[in-house]
Scaffold this active site. Structure first.
Site, mmCIF file in Angstrom:
data_model
loop_
_atom_site.group_PDB
_atom_site.id
_atom_site.type_symbol
_atom_site.label_atom_id
_atom_site.label_comp_id
_atom_site.label_asym_id
_atom_site.label_seq_id
_atom_site.Cartn_x
_atom_site.Cartn_y
_atom_site.Cartn_z
ATOM 1 N N LYS A 160 28.420 32.465 28.309
ATOM 2 C CA LYS A 160 29.066 33.544 29.057
ATOM 3 C C LYS A 160 29.851 34.440 28.100
ATOM 4 C CE LYS A 160 31.735 34.294 33.293
ATOM 5 N NZ LYS A 160 32.736 35.252 32.831
ATOM 6 N N GLU B 67 39.118 44.682 29.268
ATOM 7 C CA GLU B 67 40.127 43.902 29.988
ATOM 8 C C GLU B 67 41.483 43.975 29.293
ATOM 9 O OE1 GLU B 67 37.330 40.550 32.200
ATOM 10 O OE2 GLU B 67 38.448 39.990 30.400
ATOM 11 N N SER C 5 33.887 31.799 28.133
ATOM 12 C CA SER C 5 34.254 30.714 29.040
ATOM 13 C C SER C 5 34.355 29.406 28.283
ATOM 14 C CB SER C 5 33.211 30.584 30.158
ATOM 15 O OG SER C 5 33.457 29.454 30.954
ATOM 16 N N HIS D 271 32.330 55.709 45.837
ATOM 17 C CA HIS D 271 32.738 54.566 46.670
ATOM 18 C C HIS D 271 32.013 53.284 46.243
ATOM 19 C CE1 HIS D 271 34.680 57.304 49.601
ATOM 20 N NE2 HIS D 271 33.643 58.079 49.357
#
Length: 458
Positions: A316, A323, A310, A180
């Site tokens: 970043k 992805e 970014s 969870h």
């Protein structure tokens, strides 16, 4: 020279740059302007192999003149090798039987054979002898998918091996388990990765199983499954010759009526590809969570820095491979829904969304091949593990109190876990104060690595 449905004599002066296809293909290009994309190259190559195989079988059976049969077969071979790809412009969204694509192949092959022989070759009477679009297109779906599936299984096997290699190397690294998205009892990094490898192994097993049905061909059933206008030995000989050509155990479908009127095997394959996609999605998602941070996330691993993440935040770096894989696998799941709906569109003796099924199946396999390779080479093989952080978190995990339950009971273990969390202390320190267990016993019970085995090994 262009060959349509009428036989024409070859004209040596004809412009070699003119299309090889004829009138039926031109009509299809004119009529079908919906998707703006032709069927995949793998499917067209399968059509070429089918036409070449059929011609050689018809020649051997005496249905076609041997010279004519070989000229057609050599033209089909050229298509199967990927030559003349620009001669197959018919849109995916066409007549549901795929007749336009079948005739496109017939016309191109007839023209190539005509040029070789120096005499007329008819697309229907010669190239399509003993065939129908209704058995050719389902056969092309099975052939192209079976060949593509072999590549996918190889990619998945390589990914499984890469995961198992990393799992073995990281077997001694203990980390906090999570259920969870909350802290759970410890696992080793190797155990976590072994779960991924087992998923991929099961995917391969499922795909191997569906392949048995994929190797059963509709060819020889002609229009509705009865085999009208084909030689009685054609189906068996065709499957045997195609098996010899590909190394795959092709055989005639047990019932040609079912093979032509439904696409259950394609729907089954798509469903198994969807399962594979969800396996890869799970791996990609876990990698993204493990890599999150580096300051405010889990920060358990560092994926390779492949590109800036970014346009505004300097330094970043994003988990671009997981992805990209997640998007590709999501598309596979969506394509499965389309194939399932297409598989329902069967009316009596014919399934009538065959081009859509062909295109989407091959796209699913293509996306999964690319996803498996990307995960293997750009993520699994290259991520780095922060073993120090993992060890410290495992020792501080309040869920270690679970191991005390058999000795002190659930309720007292809850009190210790809550106190450890509230005081930001290790469970063993709190347990020393709240229980009468000896230090040696506490150290044995609360050893994170011992807990990863699931059994008391004292």
């Amino acid at each position: 020279m262009r060959i349509g449905t009428e036989m024409k004599s070859p004209d040596p002066a004809k412009n070699e740059q003119e299309p090889l296809y004829g009138e039926q293909t031109r009509l299809a290009v004119r009529n079908f302007r919906i998707g703006g994309r032709p069927l995949p190259g793998a499917f067209i190559r399968a059509l070429g192999a089918i036409k070449a195989t059929a011609a050689r079988v018809n020649g051997a059976l005496g249905v076609l003149d041997p010279d004519l049969a070989e000229a057609i077969a050599e033209a089909g071979d050229a298509i199967a090798e990927g030559r003349h790809p620009d001669q197959f412009p018919v849109d995916v969204y066409q007549t549901g039987s795929g007749t336009s694509s079948n005739m496109n192949a017939n016309e191109v092959i007839a023209e190539l054979a005509c040029r070789r022989l120096g005499r007329p070759v008819h697309p229907n009477d010669h190239v399509n002898r003993g065939q129908s679009s209704n058995d050719v297109i389902p056969t092309a779906i099975h052939l192209s998918s079976a060949l593509a599936l072999r590549e996918l299984v190889e990619r998945l096997a390589a990914l499984q091996e890469a995961i198992e290699t990393r799992a073995q190397a990281l077997e001694s690294v203990v980390k906090t388990g999570r259920t969870h998205l909350m802290d759970a009892v410890p696992v080793t990094f190797g155990q976590e990765l072994s779960g991924w490898a087992a998923q991929i192994a099961a995917d391969i097993e499922r795909l191997d199983d569906v392949e048995r049905r994929l190797l059963r061909l509709a060819q020889g059933g002609t229009a509705v499954g009865s085999g009208l206008n084909t030689h009685p030995e054609f189906a068996e000989r065709f499957a045997a010759r195609l098996a010899e050509r590909t190394g795959l155990d092709f055989r005639p479908a047990p019932d040609a009526f079912a093979a032509i009127s439904a696409q259950d095997t394609a729907v089954e394959l798509s469903g198994q590809l969807r399962v594979t996609a969800t396996s890869l999605l799970k791996i990609a998602t876990d990698l993204r969570w493990m890599n999150s941070g580096p300051v405010a996330g889990l920060g358990e691993i560092r994926l390779p820095e492949l590109q800036p993440g970014s346009s505004i935040m300097p330094g970043k770096v994003n988990p671009v491979i997981p992805e990209a894989v997640s998007m590709a696998c999501t598309q596979v799941v969506g394509l499965d829904a389309a194939i399932a709906l297409a598989g329902q569109d069967t009316r009596f003796q014919l399934a009538t969304m065959l081009p859509l099924i062909a295109s989407d199946l091959l796209e699913q396999i293509h996306l999964l091949c690319g996803s498996a390779e990307a995960l293997e080479t750009q993520a699994i093989a290259r991520f780095e593990v922060d073993t120090e952080t993992l060890g410290q978190r495992a020792r501080s995990n309040a869920m270690l109190a679970t191991a005390l339950t058999p000795r002190i009971g659930y309720d007292r273990a809850v009190e210790i876990a809550r106190a450890a969390n509230a005081q930001n202390r290790e469970v063993i320190a709190v347990a020393r104060e709240m229980t009468e267990l000896s230090d040696p016993e506490l150290e044995a019970l609360l050893d994170p690595r011992r807990m990863t085995h699931g059994k008391d090994e004292r």
